[in-house]
Design a protein around this motif. Structure first.
Motif, PDB file in Angstrom:
ATOM      1  N   GLY A  68       0.833  -1.209   0.000  1.00  0.00           N
ATOM      2  CA  GLY A  68       0.000   0.000   0.000  1.00  0.00           C
ATOM      3  C   GLY A  68       0.860   1.247   0.000  1.00  0.00           C
ATOM      4  O   GLY A  68       0.597   2.200  -0.738  1.00  0.00           O
ATOM      5  N   ALA A  69       1.911   1.243   0.816  1.00  0.00           N
ATOM      6  CA  ALA A  69       2.816   2.395   0.868  1.00  0.00           C
ATOM      7  C   ALA A  69       3.545   2.571  -0.460  1.00  0.00           C
ATOM      8  O   ALA A  69       3.731   3.692  -0.935  1.00  0.00           O
ATOM      9  CB  ALA A  69       3.809   2.228   2.018  1.00  0.00           C
ATOM     10  N   SER A  71       2.415   1.629  -3.387  1.00  0.00           N
ATOM     11  CA  SER A  71       1.421   2.121  -4.349  1.00  0.00           C
ATOM     12  C   SER A  71       1.215   3.618  -4.208  1.00  0.00           C
ATOM     13  O   SER A  71       1.119   4.340  -5.197  1.00  0.00           O
ATOM     14  CB  SER A  71       0.083   1.400  -4.156  1.00  0.00           C
ATOM     15  OG  SER A  71       0.212   0.049  -4.468  1.00  0.00           O
ATOM     16  N   LYS A  72       1.155   4.095  -2.946  1.00  0.00           N
ATOM     17  CA  LYS A  72       0.981   5.535  -2.726  1.00  0.00           C
ATOM     18  C   LYS A  72       2.190   6.302  -3.227  1.00  0.00           C
ATOM     19  O   LYS A  72       2.058   7.363  -3.821  1.00  0.00           O
ATOM     20  CB  LYS A  72       0.765   5.815  -1.239  1.00  0.00           C
ATOM     21  CG  LYS A  72      -0.605   5.385  -0.761  1.00  0.00           C
ATOM     22  CD  LYS A  72      -0.762   5.652   0.725  1.00  0.00           C
ATOM     23  CE  LYS A  72      -2.099   5.092   1.202  1.00  0.00           C
ATOM     24  NZ  LYS A  72      -2.251   5.227   2.658  1.00  0.00           N
ATOM     25  N   ARG A  73       3.383   5.751  -2.991  1.00  0.00           N
ATOM     26  CA  ARG A  73       4.606   6.418  -3.440  1.00  0.00           C
ATOM     27  C   ARG A  73       4.642   6.513  -4.962  1.00  0.00           C
ATOM     28  O   ARG A  73       5.098   7.494  -5.529  1.00  0.00           O
ATOM     29  CB  ARG A  73       5.828   5.672  -2.925  1.00  0.00           C
ATOM     30  CG  ARG A  73       7.116   6.325  -3.293  1.00  0.00           C
ATOM     31  CD  ARG A  73       8.286   5.701  -2.602  1.00  0.00           C
ATOM     32  NE  ARG A  73       9.499   6.342  -3.062  1.00  0.00           N
ATOM     33  CZ  ARG A  73      10.690   5.920  -2.830  1.00  0.00           C
ATOM     34  NH1 ARG A  73      10.875   4.845  -2.097  1.00  0.00           N
ATOM     35  NH2 ARG A  73      11.747   6.526  -3.283  1.00  0.00           N
ATOM     36  N   LYS A  75       1.948   6.459  -6.768  1.00  0.00           N
ATOM     37  CA  LYS A  75       0.681   7.064  -7.172  1.00  0.00           C
ATOM     38  C   LYS A  75      -0.099   6.135  -8.103  1.00  0.00           C
ATOM     39  O   LYS A  75      -0.601   6.527  -9.133  1.00  0.00           O
ATOM     40  CB  LYS A  75       0.900   8.420  -7.815  1.00  0.00           C
ATOM     41  CG  LYS A  75       1.569   9.411  -6.886  1.00  0.00           C
ATOM     42  CD  LYS A  75       1.835  10.719  -7.564  1.00  0.00           C
ATOM     43  CE  LYS A  75       2.594  11.634  -6.609  1.00  0.00           C
ATOM     44  NZ  LYS A  75       3.047  12.841  -7.234  1.00  0.00           N
ATOM     45  N   LYS A  77      -3.259   3.795  -8.897  1.00  0.00           N
ATOM     46  CA  LYS A  77      -4.659   3.624  -8.513  1.00  0.00           C
ATOM     47  C   LYS A  77      -4.945   2.149  -8.342  1.00  0.00           C
ATOM     48  O   LYS A  77      -4.617   1.351  -9.196  1.00  0.00           O
ATOM     49  CB  LYS A  77      -5.583   4.225  -9.570  1.00  0.00           C
ATOM     50  CG  LYS A  77      -5.447   5.715  -9.682  1.00  0.00           C
ATOM     51  CD  LYS A  77      -6.410   6.272 -10.698  1.00  0.00           C
ATOM     52  CE  LYS A  77      -6.240   7.778 -10.807  1.00  0.00           C
ATOM     53  NZ  LYS A  77      -7.146   8.345 -11.781  1.00  0.00           N
ATOM     54  N   GLN A  78      -5.587   1.801  -7.220  1.00  0.00           N
ATOM     55  CA  GLN A  78      -5.916   0.395  -6.959  1.00  0.00           C
ATOM     56  C   GLN A  78      -7.366   0.128  -7.280  1.00  0.00           C
ATOM     57  O   GLN A  78      -8.210   0.915  -7.223  1.00  0.00           O
ATOM     58  CB  GLN A  78      -5.623   0.044  -5.509  1.00  0.00           C
ATOM     59  CG  GLN A  78      -4.151   0.128  -5.204  1.00  0.00           C
ATOM     60  CD  GLN A  78      -3.856  -0.231  -3.750  1.00  0.00           C
ATOM     61  OE1 GLN A  78      -4.738  -0.334  -2.933  1.00  0.00           O
ATOM     62  NE2 GLN A  78      -2.599  -0.424  -3.470  1.00  0.00           N
TER      63      GLN A  78
END
Length: 78
Positions: A68-69, A71-73, A75, A77-78
């Motif tokens: 999750g971290a 993916s956020k880094r 950017k 989209k899930q």
């Protein structure tokens, strides 16, 4: 580092079978097209660096990596 000037439509060859071509230039943004065999991995440098950093952290930790971290880094989209 080799620095080249290229105009729109011009390109450079990297090794066998890889061509990087300037597709367009607009408002300070250069669009590149990359022709390469399917077996050649092509990644944006910031993505490759994030994956490398994530692998280093994961190799030092007994826990599963925090996707999750990552993916956020990135950017993503899930």
């Amino acid at each position: 580092m080799l620095v080249l000037s290229r105009k729109e439509g011009e390109g450079i060859c990297l090794g066998d079978g890889v061509v990087v071509r300037v597709m367009g230039i607009s408002k300070g943004v250069v669009k590149l097209g990359i022709e390469a065999p399917k077996e050649v991995l092509i990644l944006r440098s910031e993505l490759a660096e994030a994956v490398k950093d994530s692998n280093i952290v994961a190799s030092k930790s007994a826990e599963a990596p925090d996707l999750g971290a990552l993916s956020k880094r990135l950017k993503v989209k899930q």
